[in-house]
Motif scaffolding. Structure first.
Motif, PDB file in Angstrom:
ATOM      1  N   UNK A  35       1.315  15.154  16.441  1.00 39.34           N
ATOM      2  CA  UNK A  35       1.783  13.883  16.734  1.00 39.34           C
ATOM      3  C   UNK A  35       1.588  12.649  15.585  1.00 39.34           C
ATOM      4  N   UNK A  36       2.462  11.643  15.848  1.00 44.24           N
ATOM      5  CA  UNK A  36       2.416  10.626  14.944  1.00 44.24           C
ATOM      6  C   UNK A  36       1.633   9.237  15.394  1.00 44.24           C
ATOM      7  N   UNK A  37       2.364   8.166  15.328  1.00 43.27           N
ATOM      8  CA  UNK A  37       2.027   6.775  16.116  1.00 43.27           C
ATOM      9  C   UNK A  37       1.305   6.323  15.023  1.00 43.27           C
ATOM     10  N   UNK A  38       0.077   6.647  14.740  1.00 44.50           N
ATOM     11  CA  UNK A  38      -1.050   5.925  14.212  1.00 44.50           C
ATOM     12  C   UNK A  38      -0.976   5.665  12.703  1.00 44.50           C
ATOM     13  N   UNK A  39      -0.882   4.368  12.356  1.00 44.73           N
ATOM     14  CA  UNK A  39      -0.844   3.919  10.872  1.00 44.73           C
ATOM     15  C   UNK A  39      -1.842   3.227  10.181  1.00 44.73           C
ATOM     16  N   UNK A  40      -1.941   3.100   9.067  1.00 44.83           N
ATOM     17  CA  UNK A  40      -2.960   2.102   8.339  1.00 44.83           C
ATOM     18  C   UNK A  40      -4.577   2.627   8.681  1.00 44.83           C
ATOM     19  N   UNK A  41      -5.073   1.510   9.050  1.00 46.60           N
ATOM     20  CA  UNK A  41      -6.682   1.610   9.514  1.00 46.60           C
ATOM     21  C   UNK A  41      -6.953   2.526  10.707  1.00 46.60           C
ATOM     22  N   UNK A  42      -5.957   2.591  11.414  1.00 43.34           N
ATOM     23  CA  UNK A  42      -5.770   3.358  12.871  1.00 43.34           C
ATOM     24  C   UNK A  42      -5.979   4.739  12.334  1.00 43.34           C
ATOM     25  N   UNK A  43      -5.447   5.199  11.341  1.00 45.44           N
ATOM     26  CA  UNK A  43      -5.475   6.645  11.031  1.00 45.44           C
ATOM     27  C   UNK A  43      -6.867   7.099  11.116  1.00 45.44           C
ATOM     28  N   UNK A  44      -7.806   6.312  10.645  1.00 44.06           N
ATOM     29  CA  UNK A  44      -9.461   7.120  10.854  1.00 44.06           C
ATOM     30  C   UNK A  44      -9.588   7.401  12.293  1.00 44.06           C
ATOM     31  N   UNK A  45      -8.952   7.044  13.231  1.00 42.03           N
ATOM     32  CA  UNK A  45      -9.589   7.236  14.697  1.00 42.03           C
ATOM     33  C   UNK A  45      -8.595   8.767  14.952  1.00 42.03           C
ATOM     34  N   UNK A 104       0.573  -1.221   0.067  1.00 46.44           N
ATOM     35  CA  UNK A 104      -0.037  -0.071  -0.033  1.00 46.44           C
ATOM     36  C   UNK A 104       0.753   1.143  -0.081  1.00 46.44           C
ATOM     37  N   UNK A 105       0.438   2.197   0.734  1.00 42.74           N
ATOM     38  CA  UNK A 105       1.054   3.520   1.027  1.00 42.74           C
ATOM     39  C   UNK A 105       2.650   3.423   1.156  1.00 42.74           C
ATOM     40  N   UNK A 106       3.116   2.129   1.882  1.00 44.57           N
ATOM     41  CA  UNK A 106       4.579   2.102   2.415  1.00 44.57           C
ATOM     42  C   UNK A 106       5.512   1.476   1.306  1.00 44.57           C
ATOM     43  N   UNK A 107       4.863   1.169  -0.005  1.00 46.90           N
ATOM     44  CA  UNK A 107       5.468   0.818  -0.982  1.00 46.90           C
ATOM     45  C   UNK A 107       6.799   2.106  -1.430  1.00 46.90           C
ATOM     46  N   UNK A 108       7.694   1.608  -1.628  1.00 47.98           N
ATOM     47  CA  UNK A 108       8.983   2.522  -2.130  1.00 47.98           C
ATOM     48  C   UNK A 108       8.925   3.722  -1.313  1.00 47.98           C
ATOM     49  N   UNK A 109       8.555   3.532   0.028  1.00 39.82           N
ATOM     50  CA  UNK A 109       8.447   4.903   1.197  1.00 39.82           C
ATOM     51  C   UNK A 109       9.768   5.420   1.257  1.00 39.82           C
ATOM     52  N   UNK A 110      10.901   5.089   1.026  1.00 40.59           N
ATOM     53  CA  UNK A 110      12.339   5.803   1.186  1.00 40.59           C
ATOM     54  C   UNK A 110      12.227   6.997   0.068  1.00 40.59           C
ATOM     55  N   UNK A 111      12.104   6.455  -1.269  1.00 39.93           N
ATOM     56  CA  UNK A 111      11.836   7.455  -2.494  1.00 39.93           C
ATOM     57  C   UNK A 111      10.897   8.529  -2.016  1.00 39.93           C
TER      58      UNK A 111
END
Length: 230
Positions: free
Chosen positions: A192-202, A24-31
């Protein structure tokens, strides 16, 4: 000069844990990070809100720090829950000197002045719910509250911008103690950060008790630092 924020880079140049495996979003995240940072200038400041590297030690995190250093702008880093390489801020600063890195600083029991009237404050934060937390969680929250207040006090009368790893409000969770500090010190923005993927909707984003809250985890902001202040 502008102030930016992003969190959760999760770099792994020396660890076998590339985030690409999550797809998903993390593909090629360094680039994507390189592209996202390309809009920053050398005099800009970017606060990175924890979870910098999967390395288990400062020695192993060298390549990750070199990558961050080569991105445009000055970087200020705070600790996340997955930053196992972190021992002390002073040791991290000494490691930057060993690596010849001059554009990375650490936010821990301190603050940094920005421009003529603003201050960059922050700490890791902590999740603690009375009905679920244990004594360890209570102690960790207490320690993080003290660190945040130390940072806020160091800012004096400057306008305060707070950066955390753990969001103090998301979904049904509210960290009243942390939010009370933000309100007491008239904090203008809390990122702030910490939340990823489906958790971001919260994630909570918006104004609460006079403070504007932002979610800046990397996959939430398309791996592009968010401008906080000019």
């Amino acid at each position: 000069m502008s102030l930016y924020a992003i969190g959760d880079l999760h770099l792994s140049f020396s660890a076998e844990k590339p985030m690409d495996v999550f797809g998903g979003a993390w593909e090629n995240y360094v680039e994507k990070l390189q592209i996202g940072f390309s809009g920053l200038r050398s005099d800009d400041v970017c606060v990175i809100c924890g979870d910098i590297s999967w390395a288990m030690s400062l020695a192993d995190a060298g390549e990750d720090f070199r990558f961050i250093s080569e991105l445009p702008g000055r970087k200020i880093i705070l600790k996340g829950n997955h930053d196992y390489w972190w021992s002390t801020a002073s040791k991290a600063s000494a490691r930057m000197q060993e690596l010849g890195i001059e554009n990375i600083s650490f936010l821990h029991n301190n603050c940094y002045f920005y421009g003529e009237s603003a201050a960059i404050c922050g700490t890791r934060g902590w999740f603690f719910e009375e009905e679920r937390g244990n004594e360890h969680d209570r102690k960790m929250l207490s320690r993080e509250l003290m660190r945040l207040e130390t940072s806020l006090k160091a800012a004096g009368e400057r306008e305060k911008y707070v950066f955390l790893h753990y969001p103090p409000k998301y979904g049904r969770y509210v960290c009243g103690e942390m939010l009370s500090l933000l309100q007491s010190y008239n904090v203008r923005v809390c990122a702030a950060g910490h939340l990823h993927g489906a958790a971001r909707k919260f994630a909570f984003e918006g104004e609460f008790q006079g403070t504007q809250h932002l979610m800046v985890s990397a996959d939430h902001v398309n791996f592009t630092p968010v401008k906080i202040l000019d």
